[in-house]
Scaffold this motif. Structure first.
Motif, PDB file in Angstrom:
ATOM      1  N   GLY A   1      22.336   0.690  21.499  1.00 43.53           N
ATOM      2  CA  GLY A   1      21.028   0.639  22.150  1.00 43.53           C
ATOM      3  C   GLY A   1      19.874   0.414  21.196  1.00 43.53           C
ATOM      4  N   GLU A   2      20.144  -0.188  20.045  1.00 44.30           N
ATOM      5  CA  GLU A   2      19.083  -0.456  19.063  1.00 44.30           C
ATOM      6  C   GLU A   2      18.408  -1.789  19.387  1.00 44.30           C
ATOM      7  OE1 GLU A   2      20.729  -0.273  15.162  1.00 44.30           O
ATOM      8  OE2 GLU A   2      21.640   1.694  15.485  1.00 44.30           O
ATOM      9  N   THR A   3      17.581  -1.784  20.405  1.00 42.50           N
ATOM     10  CA  THR A   3      17.002  -3.034  20.908  1.00 42.50           C
ATOM     11  C   THR A   3      15.478  -2.992  21.015  1.00 42.50           C
ATOM     12  OG1 THR A   3      17.246  -2.306  23.219  1.00 42.50           O
ATOM     13  CG2 THR A   3      19.100  -3.501  22.242  1.00 42.50           C
ATOM     14  N   GLU A   4      14.864  -1.866  20.640  1.00 39.59           N
ATOM     15  CA  GLU A   4      13.411  -1.758  20.756  1.00 39.59           C
ATOM     16  C   GLU A   4      12.717  -2.309  19.511  1.00 39.59           C
ATOM     17  OE1 GLU A   4      11.860  -0.878  23.562  1.00 39.59           O
ATOM     18  OE2 GLU A   4      13.906  -0.873  24.354  1.00 39.59           O
ATOM     19  N   THR A   5      11.458  -2.628  19.655  1.00 37.98           N
ATOM     20  CA  THR A   5      10.677  -3.187  18.556  1.00 37.98           C
ATOM     21  C   THR A   5      10.636  -2.229  17.370  1.00 37.98           C
ATOM     22  OG1 THR A   5       9.278  -4.348  20.145  1.00 37.98           O
ATOM     23  CG2 THR A   5       8.429  -4.130  17.909  1.00 37.98           C
ATOM     24  N   LEU A   6      10.874  -2.763  16.196  1.00 32.29           N
ATOM     25  CA  LEU A   6      10.808  -1.979  14.963  1.00 32.29           C
ATOM     26  C   LEU A   6       9.589  -2.458  14.177  1.00 32.29           C
ATOM     27  CD1 LEU A   6      12.378   0.199  13.385  1.00 32.29           C
ATOM     28  CD2 LEU A   6      13.542  -1.652  12.172  1.00 32.29           C
ATOM     29  N   VAL A   7       8.575  -1.596  14.061  1.00 23.52           N
ATOM     30  CA  VAL A   7       7.321  -1.966  13.398  1.00 23.52           C
ATOM     31  C   VAL A   7       7.379  -1.551  11.931  1.00 23.52           C
ATOM     32  CG1 VAL A   7       4.822  -1.623  13.346  1.00 23.52           C
ATOM     33  CG2 VAL A   7       6.017  -1.754  15.541  1.00 23.52           C
ATOM     34  N   PRO A   8       7.181  -2.488  11.006  1.00 27.52           N
ATOM     35  CA  PRO A   8       7.205  -2.133   9.584  1.00 27.52           C
ATOM     36  C   PRO A   8       5.958  -1.355   9.182  1.00 27.52           C
ATOM     37  CG  PRO A   8       6.562  -4.416   9.852  1.00 27.52           C
ATOM     38  CD  PRO A   8       6.915  -3.917  11.221  1.00 27.52           C
ATOM     39  N   ALA A   9       6.024  -0.695   8.029  1.00 27.96           N
ATOM     40  CA  ALA A   9       4.850  -0.004   7.501  1.00 27.96           C
ATOM     41  C   ALA A   9       3.777  -1.023   7.142  1.00 27.96           C
ATOM     42  CB  ALA A   9       5.241   0.811   6.270  1.00 27.96           C
ATOM     43  N   TYR A  10       2.526  -0.723   7.487  1.00 28.23           N
ATOM     44  CA  TYR A  10       1.440  -1.662   7.210  1.00 28.23           C
ATOM     45  C   TYR A  10       0.156  -0.890   6.955  1.00 28.23           C
ATOM     46  CZ  TYR A  10      -0.156  -0.890  12.049  1.00 28.23           C
ATOM     47  OH  TYR A  10      -0.620  -0.322  13.201  1.00 28.23           O
ATOM     48  N   THR A  11      -0.851  -1.586   6.466  1.00 35.31           N
ATOM     49  CA  THR A  11      -2.152  -0.983   6.191  1.00 35.31           C
ATOM     50  C   THR A  11      -2.957  -0.914   7.482  1.00 35.31           C
ATOM     51  OG1 THR A  11      -2.142  -1.870   3.939  1.00 35.31           O
ATOM     52  CG2 THR A  11      -4.271  -1.182   4.833  1.00 35.31           C
ATOM     53  N   GLY A  12      -3.137   0.284   7.996  1.00 34.74           N
ATOM     54  CA  GLY A  12      -3.915   0.472   9.206  1.00 34.74           C
ATOM     55  C   GLY A  12      -5.407   0.526   8.928  1.00 34.74           C
ATOM     56  N   LEU A  13      -6.191   0.773   9.980  1.00 33.02           N
ATOM     57  CA  LEU A  13      -7.649   0.704   9.858  1.00 33.02           C
ATOM     58  C   LEU A  13      -8.200   1.706   8.853  1.00 33.02           C
ATOM     59  CD1 LEU A  13     -10.389  -0.392  10.709  1.00 33.02           C
ATOM     60  CD2 LEU A  13     -10.359   1.191  12.646  1.00 33.02           C
ATOM     61  N   ASP A  14      -7.752   2.968   8.901  1.00 35.42           N
ATOM     62  CA  ASP A  14      -8.291   3.980   8.002  1.00 35.42           C
ATOM     63  C   ASP A  14      -8.037   3.619   6.543  1.00 35.42           C
ATOM     64  OD1 ASP A  14      -9.195   5.383  10.178  1.00 35.42           O
ATOM     65  OD2 ASP A  14      -7.515   6.793  10.207  1.00 35.42           O
ATOM     66  N   SER A  15      -6.829   3.207   6.242  1.00 33.10           N
ATOM     67  CA  SER A  15      -6.489   2.844   4.861  1.00 33.10           C
ATOM     68  C   SER A  15      -7.265   1.614   4.417  1.00 33.10           C
ATOM     69  CB  SER A  15      -4.982   2.596   4.732  1.00 33.10           C
ATOM     70  OG  SER A  15      -4.253   3.773   5.003  1.00 33.10           O
ATOM     71  N   TYR A  16      -7.414   0.669   5.330  1.00 30.61           N
ATOM     72  CA  TYR A  16      -8.145  -0.557   4.986  1.00 30.61           C
ATOM     73  C   TYR A  16      -9.608  -0.242   4.676  1.00 30.61           C
ATOM     74  CZ  TYR A  16      -9.965  -5.326   5.388  1.00 30.61           C
ATOM     75  OH  TYR A  16     -10.583  -6.529   5.146  1.00 30.61           O
ATOM     76  N   ARG A  17     -10.234   0.617   5.479  1.00 32.04           N
ATOM     77  CA  ARG A  17     -11.636   0.967   5.244  1.00 32.04           C
ATOM     78  C   ARG A  17     -11.800   1.797   3.973  1.00 32.04           C
ATOM     79  NH1 ARG A  17     -14.734   2.661  10.722  1.00 32.04           N
ATOM     80  NH2 ARG A  17     -16.515   1.906   9.501  1.00 32.04           N
TER      81      ARG A  17
END
Length: 555
Positions: free
Chosen positions: A164-180
């Protein structure tokens, strides 16, 4: 004589199913029933039920006050919508898509497809061929449900299906807080406050030599000035439909640092006084789509944009929507058919308004260029080739991936200095300088500077989206050409005869086993180049031309 034939005074066409209408109304909720949201609503239905039934299409047409024909022709245009008529069997609950484009072909996708077809239970799993998924550096690529899979194998995909490993897997990324926290959006504040004027921005872009990095290479600063010259109201679009085989740089940037593109977009929108930004993202990137939804909501919550100022639109599997006018048609909820030009979209684009359109990577560089100065960017290129570029390199190299290298770099330098050389046991034979559209050149031309125009153009090739695919002595250039032409055949929108019929005829001629009819191929090539409406049909013959020019031994 009196006509005694019975007259049916009731409604024509498919009868409305009340239960299906309730389904549609509950699914759409309070969303406005605007015509331009048709494709978004088709996605809602497909996501909820797994396919588009005839009853639901009929109900959607009713709810949106559209003809059934209009809804049906849009739904059938896009590959990712599954239409199920009355009496037809719906698709299995799980779909595995396997990329069969050129880089994945080199990595064994045909064997993978055959194994899956032989081992998968057809009642539970549907196995489909798919065009480029933008994961060429980790070929063969696949997608199981909504999960993207690198270096796919039949065994791993079937195990994932079982678990059942069929859902979206989101990689680690720079979100808004880190970007600001690292200075993000301070430049936008300076622009909005008037500390940096629009004229200064435009001059900076022009001095830097920043060009459109989605394929056309039009100077960014000049484009801003042109759009501003037309009376408002104006709009902006971001082209995230990265469908050119061999291209994956935009995905990498959005999966790692999406706010650089957002900040560049908001600065560009300010420069042209755009009232709204439409971000068009290909459906083949489920992780990117989830990141964009999350971060747009974060921008709204932080007060950096008004709610709805950035509107995310989801493609549905159509390479042609990478062409800017076809993309605008899709954003308007229509089939992605390229428009005749003029007028160009800078004058009459989205909803008839002057529209600024940019590629993801083009916008990604805006912040750095303004903060560090145009000379900083320009000097990163070779003489007469300003700027640094992101090269998507795949195929027979030791270390494929996105490589930051100067404009004007050669493919031999990319292989040796950025990719660790050729893969073990492989010798450099040929390369695509610009994805499927850019032609195929031999290794003997591996020292040509890669950039817009120049010697590359004189050889009948172009750099396009900066997608480099490397081939070796084990590869048949005819097989590569057939793969590329089959892609164009599948992706032709069908609007114009030279492209629709030409791509199919070209594939047939290339498959001929007896005497090769070169005269007919050359005639067909000329007609496609001269008479096709858009770049797909005009560029599709490029690989064939180079096959006949440089690789006759592979015929």
């Amino acid at each position: 004589m009196k006509d005694r034939r019975p007259r049916d005074r009731g409604p024509k066409g498919r009868a409305l199913d009340d239960a299906a209408l309730d389904d549609i109304r509950n699914l759409l909720g309070e969303r406005p029933r605007r015509r331009d949201l048709l494709i978004e609503f088709l996605h809602l239905v497909q996501d909820r039920y797994g396919y588009l039934s005839a009853a639901h299409l009929r109900a959607l047409a009713e709810e949106m006050r559209l003809s059934q024909t209009e809804v049906y022709e849009v739904a059938t245009f896009y590959d990712h919508f599954d239409i199920v008529k009355e009496g037809e069997t719906p698709p299995p609950p799980l779909t595995i898509r396997v990329c069969d484009s050129v880089s994945c072909m080199l990595a064994g996708s045909e064997t993978l497809i055959s194994k899956l077809a032989a081992k998968a239970d057809p009642n539970a799993i549907r196995v489909l061929r798919a065009p480029c998924m933008g994961r060429c550096d980790t070929a063969p690529a696949a997608r199981i449900g909504n999960r993207e899979v690198d270096h796919a194998s039949a065994e791993s995909l079937l195990r994932m299906a079982s678990d059942g490993e069929t859902e979206t897997l989101v990689p680690a990324y720079t979100g808004l807080d880190s970007y600001r926290a690292s200075g993000g959006y301070r430049l936008l504040e300076r622009v909005r406050s008037g500390e940096i004027s629009v004229d200064t921005l435009i001059e900076t872009m022009q001095s830097a030599g920043l060009r459109g990095l989605g394929g056309a290479g039009f100077p960014a600063g000049r484009k801003w000035g042109i759009v501003r010259s037309y009376p408002g109201p104006r709009l902006m679009s971001i082209n995230g439909d990265e469908g050119e085989p061999g291209t994956f740089k935009d995905r990498i940037y959005l999966e790692r640092d999406p706010h650089r593109t957002f900040e560049g977009a908001l600065i560009a929108a300010h420069a042209v006084e755009a009232e709204r930004i439409y971000f068009y993202m290909r459906d083949e990137y489920p992780a990117v789509l989830q990141i964009l939804r999350t971060e747009i909501a974060a921008l709204e919550a932080a007060g950096l944009v008004e709610p709805g100022f950035i509107e995310l639109r989801r493609g549905a599997g159509a390479y042609i929507c990478g062409e800017e006018s076809a993309m605008l048609e899709s954003i308007e909820g229509k089939r992605g058919l390229p428009r005749h030009r003029p007028p160009y979209i800078a004058e009459a684009g989205l909803f008839g308004r002057p529209t600024l359109n940019h590629n993801v990577e083009t916008l990604w560089w805006v912040r750095d260029i303004v903060e560090q100065g145009p000379e900083w960017f320009a000097k990163k290129g070779r003489p007469d080739h300003p700027g640094v570029r992101s090269w998507s390199v795949s195929g027979r190299v030791r270390e494929p991936g996105v490589k930051l290298a100067p404009a004007g770099v050669t493919v031999r330098e990319l292989i040796d200095d950025y990719c660790g050389g050729m893969a073990e046991g492989h010798e450099f034979k040929a390369y695509l300088p610009g994805g499927a559209s850019g032609g195929i050149l031999p290794a003997s031309m591996g020292d040509i500077p890669l950039d817009f125009g120049g010697e590359l153009a004189r050889q009948g090739a172009f750099v396009g989206s900066h997608a480099i695919v490397i081939f070796s002595q084990v590869d048949s250039v005819k097989d590569v050409t057939l793969n590329l032409l089959n892609f164009f055949k599948h992706e032709s929108c069908g609007q114009c005869t030279p492209c629709r019929e030409g791509t199919e005829k070209m594939v047939t001629l290339l498959k001929t086993q007896d005497k090769f009819d070169e005269a007919t191929v050359r005639d067909l090539e000329m007609v496609m180049r001269d008479a096709s409406i858009c770049g797909l049909g005009q560029a599709a013959p490029n690989p064939v031309n180079h096959l006949l020019t440089h690789f006759r031994e592979d015929l």
